[in-house]
Design a protein around this motif. Structure first.
Motif, mmCIF file in Angstrom:
data_model
loop_
_atom_site.group_PDB
_atom_site.id
_atom_site.type_symbol
_atom_site.label_atom_id
_atom_site.label_comp_id
_atom_site.label_asym_id
_atom_site.label_seq_id
_atom_site.Cartn_x
_atom_site.Cartn_y
_atom_site.Cartn_z
ATOM 1 N N GLY A 139 0.819 -1.209 0.000
ATOM 2 C CA GLY A 139 0.000 0.000 0.000
ATOM 3 C C GLY A 139 0.852 1.257 0.000
ATOM 4 O O GLY A 139 1.675 1.462 -0.904
ATOM 5 N N LEU A 140 0.665 2.105 1.007
ATOM 6 C CA LEU A 140 1.347 3.401 1.055
ATOM 7 C C LEU A 140 2.854 3.266 0.913
ATOM 8 O O LEU A 140 3.485 3.978 0.124
ATOM 9 C CB LEU A 140 1.020 4.113 2.370
ATOM 10 C CG LEU A 140 -0.409 4.632 2.558
ATOM 11 C CD1 LEU A 140 -0.606 5.115 3.991
ATOM 12 C CD2 LEU A 140 -0.713 5.756 1.574
ATOM 13 N N PRO A 175 -3.123 4.973 -2.204
ATOM 14 C CA PRO A 175 -3.755 3.765 -2.758
ATOM 15 C C PRO A 175 -4.898 3.291 -1.866
ATOM 16 O O PRO A 175 -4.906 3.536 -0.657
ATOM 17 C CB PRO A 175 -2.602 2.750 -2.744
ATOM 18 C CG PRO A 175 -1.743 3.186 -1.601
ATOM 19 C CD PRO A 175 -1.814 4.695 -1.589
ATOM 20 N N VAL A 176 -5.856 2.603 -2.458
ATOM 21 C CA VAL A 176 -6.939 1.950 -1.715
ATOM 22 C C VAL A 176 -7.139 0.578 -2.361
ATOM 23 O O VAL A 176 -7.280 0.474 -3.579
ATOM 24 C CB VAL A 176 -8.247 2.766 -1.762
ATOM 25 C CG1 VAL A 176 -9.367 1.988 -1.084
ATOM 26 C CG2 VAL A 176 -8.064 4.127 -1.099
ATOM 27 N N PHE A 177 -7.147 -0.460 -1.548
ATOM 28 C CA PHE A 177 -7.297 -1.810 -2.077
ATOM 29 C C PHE A 177 -8.001 -2.687 -1.046
ATOM 30 O O PHE A 177 -8.170 -2.298 0.121
ATOM 31 C CB PHE A 177 -5.931 -2.403 -2.463
ATOM 32 C CG PHE A 177 -4.928 -2.433 -1.345
ATOM 33 C CD1 PHE A 177 -4.703 -3.581 -0.609
ATOM 34 C CD2 PHE A 177 -4.180 -1.296 -1.037
ATOM 35 C CE1 PHE A 177 -3.770 -3.613 0.412
ATOM 36 C CE2 PHE A 177 -3.243 -1.315 -0.024
ATOM 37 C CZ PHE A 177 -3.034 -2.478 0.712
ATOM 38 N N GLU A 178 -8.418 -3.862 -1.487
ATOM 39 C CA GLU A 178 -9.167 -4.778 -0.627
ATOM 40 C C GLU A 178 -8.254 -5.897 -0.133
ATOM 41 O O GLU A 178 -7.378 -6.366 -0.868
ATOM 42 C CB GLU A 178 -10.337 -5.377 -1.397
ATOM 43 C CG GLU A 178 -11.351 -4.342 -1.851
ATOM 44 C CD GLU A 178 -12.432 -4.934 -2.743
ATOM 45 O OE1 GLU A 178 -12.427 -6.168 -2.932
ATOM 46 O OE2 GLU A 178 -13.266 -4.172 -3.243
ATOM 47 N N VAL A 179 -8.478 -6.312 1.099
ATOM 48 C CA VAL A 179 -7.699 -7.408 1.667
ATOM 49 C C VAL A 179 -8.556 -8.203 2.632
ATOM 50 O O VAL A 179 -9.413 -7.662 3.327
ATOM 51 C CB VAL A 179 -6.434 -6.877 2.395
ATOM 52 C CG1 VAL A 179 -6.809 -6.018 3.604
ATOM 53 C CG2 VAL A 179 -5.530 -8.033 2.819
ATOM 54 N N GLU A 180 -8.356 -9.507 2.618
ATOM 55 C CA GLU A 180 -8.917 -10.394 3.633
ATOM 56 C C GLU A 180 -7.754 -10.918 4.463
ATOM 57 O O GLU A 180 -6.700 -11.243 3.917
ATOM 58 C CB GLU A 180 -9.653 -11.559 2.982
ATOM 59 C CG GLU A 180 -10.837 -11.136 2.123
ATOM 60 C CD GLU A 180 -11.414 -12.303 1.335
ATOM 61 O OE1 GLU A 180 -10.952 -13.446 1.552
ATOM 62 O OE2 GLU A 180 -12.301 -12.062 0.502
ATOM 63 N N SER A 193 -5.585 1.303 2.971
ATOM 64 C CA SER A 193 -4.546 2.019 2.237
ATOM 65 C C SER A 193 -3.153 1.499 2.566
ATOM 66 O O SER A 193 -2.202 1.790 1.841
ATOM 67 C CB SER A 193 -4.594 3.521 2.541
ATOM 68 O OG SER A 193 -5.662 4.147 1.866
ATOM 69 N N ALA A 194 -3.033 0.763 3.662
ATOM 70 C CA ALA A 194 -1.710 0.266 4.044
ATOM 71 C C ALA A 194 -1.824 -0.955 4.930
ATOM 72 O O ALA A 194 -2.733 -1.071 5.752
ATOM 73 C CB ALA A 194 -0.917 1.347 4.761
ATOM 74 N N TYR A 221 -0.275 -4.347 11.419
ATOM 75 C CA TYR A 221 -0.881 -3.024 11.376
ATOM 76 C C TYR A 221 -1.675 -2.870 10.083
ATOM 77 O O TYR A 221 -1.182 -3.176 8.996
ATOM 78 C CB TYR A 221 0.194 -1.929 11.427
ATOM 79 C CG TYR A 221 1.138 -2.058 12.606
ATOM 80 C CD1 TYR A 221 0.876 -1.402 13.809
ATOM 81 C CD2 TYR A 221 2.282 -2.842 12.510
ATOM 82 C CE1 TYR A 221 1.742 -1.526 14.888
ATOM 83 C CE2 TYR A 221 3.146 -2.983 13.592
ATOM 84 C CZ TYR A 221 2.871 -2.315 14.766
ATOM 85 O OH TYR A 221 3.726 -2.452 15.849
ATOM 86 N N VAL A 222 -2.899 -2.391 10.208
ATOM 87 C CA VAL A 222 -3.768 -2.155 9.054
ATOM 88 C C VAL A 222 -4.300 -0.731 9.140
ATOM 89 O O VAL A 222 -4.850 -0.329 10.174
ATOM 90 C CB VAL A 222 -4.945 -3.146 9.028
ATOM 91 C CG1 VAL A 222 -5.840 -2.872 7.833
ATOM 92 C CG2 VAL A 222 -4.439 -4.584 9.003
ATOM 93 N N ALA A 223 -4.128 0.035 8.067
ATOM 94 C CA ALA A 223 -4.673 1.392 7.995
ATOM 95 C C ALA A 223 -5.856 1.398 7.036
ATOM 96 O O ALA A 223 -5.727 0.998 5.871
ATOM 97 C CB ALA A 223 -3.617 2.388 7.528
ATOM 98 N N ASP A 224 -7.018 1.841 7.514
ATOM 99 C CA ASP A 224 -8.217 1.898 6.680
ATOM 100 C C ASP A 224 -7.996 2.793 5.460
ATOM 101 O O ASP A 224 -7.024 3.567 5.396
ATOM 102 C CB ASP A 224 -9.392 2.430 7.494
ATOM 103 C CG ASP A 224 -9.822 1.462 8.586
ATOM 104 O OD1 ASP A 224 -9.588 0.249 8.420
ATOM 105 O OD2 ASP A 224 -10.355 1.921 9.620
ATOM 106 N N ALA A 225 -8.914 2.688 4.494
ATOM 107 C CA ALA A 225 -8.831 3.521 3.298
ATOM 108 C C ALA A 225 -8.747 4.998 3.692
ATOM 109 O O ALA A 225 -9.569 5.486 4.469
ATOM 110 C CB ALA A 225 -10.046 3.275 2.410
#
Length: 319
Positions: A139-140, A175-180, A193-194, A221-225
């Motif tokens: 992401g970022l 960036p913005v993307f999808e993840v499971e 985003s990251a 660590y997960v950063a929302d869109a």
């Protein structure tokens, strides 16, 4: 110990160092401490091959690696697979793993410390089997590294300036993307985003490196869109050492995490220990606790963190 040192002459500080004088000093310091050592100065393109040759040399007990974070990451991978003790001479821009090990960042001073150091069992992590000692990210960070790699710079200061310019570019177009993801017994789907997975949890320094090398866990660590304003706010929190306080960030301690990216993209990239790489749609990350042998200052060993395992309801339990 019987040691061989590989110094990357194209690595940051070494570019402006008299390497013949440096090798002479290194050999003098280590031999005075009772070690046998041979120093080899090689070009950046030949560093990995040179270190692999060390690992294949009979009777060698340790590898001293000098260079930037990329060189040190490659050295850690080779030392881990071959069972060698790893010593680090931080000659790069950030020197993140050296900071985690509490080593002096001065290339001359660190020789004295390494020569009298103790061997510590440190953690190393992997993503789909590829080892890393600092961080896996998407992401970022990956977009920033991609932007930076398009720029030219010839010095440590130039690299820092390129990083700043790239960061502004990403801030304007996040960036913005999808993840499971699956971690412990938790499964989730997010637009983000990251993503960052660190070898042990990040400390509170703005450079984002682990305070402990043997906590036995990953920082996830997960950063929302994010909007451009959201990226700016996240950057400020990182600079203040308050990453986990950011409202868009979710942080967890885990021992393993599985990522799945549902939308196929040919240009998807990740960063592992500073290197921009293609990324699979499925990534399995895990920590290999205590499997990397490293030299640490004898008088100031790294802080030993709690080891973590999965408890009831997926809650981590201190052992």
């Amino acid at each position: 110990m019987n040691l061989i040192a590989i110094f990357n002459r194209d690595g940051g500080t070494f570019k402006t160092t008299d390497m013949a004088a440096y090798c002479h000093r290194a050999e003098q310091v280590f031999r005075q401490a009772g070690h046998e050592i041979e120093c080899r100065v090689v070009a950046g393109d030949d560093v990995v091959e040179a270190m692999e040759n060390v690992a294949a040399t009979r009777g060698v007990e340790g590898l001293i690696a000098g260079g930037g974070d990329g060189t040190i990451s490659a050295a850690a991978s080779i030392a881990w697979k071959s069972g060698l003790v790893l010593g680090i001479v931080p000659a790069g821009t950030m020197n993140l793993f050296a900071r985690s090990l509490k080593l002096p960042l001065d290339i001359w001073q660190v020789l004295e410390v390494l020569a009298k150091a103790e061997v510590e069992a440190a953690d190393i992590a992997s993503a789909n089997g590829r080892p890393f000692i600092h961080q896996f990210s998407a992401g970022l960070h990956a977009r920033m590294v991609r932007y930076r790699n398009r720029m030219s710079y010839a010095s440590r200061l130039g690299k820092i300036r390129a990083n700043v310019r790239a960061a502004f570019g990403v801030m304007l177009d996040p960036p913005v993307f999808e993840v499971e993801f699956a971690a412990h017994d938790r499964r989730d789907y997010r637009r983000v985003s990251a993503i960052s997975v660190s070898n042990n949890e990040f400390g509170n320094d703005a450079l984002m490196y682990a305070d402990s090398v043997n906590g036995g866990h990953l920082g996830f660590y997960v950063a929302d869109a994010l909007t451009p304003a959201g990226v700016a706010a996240l950057t400020i929190d990182i600079l203040r050492g308050r990453l986990k306080d950011n409202q868009a960030v979710s942080a967890m301690k885990v021992t393993e995490v599985d990522l799945h990216f549902p939308k196929a993209r040919r240009d998807i990239r990740c960063v592992m220990d500073g290197e921009l790489l293609p990324m699979d749609r499925d990534v399995a990350l895990k920590v290999h606790a205590g499997e990397l042998k490293v030299l640490v200052p004898a008088a100031q060993r790294p802080v030993v963190g709690a080891r973590w395992t999965e408890g009831t309801a997926g809650n981590p339990v201190t052992l």
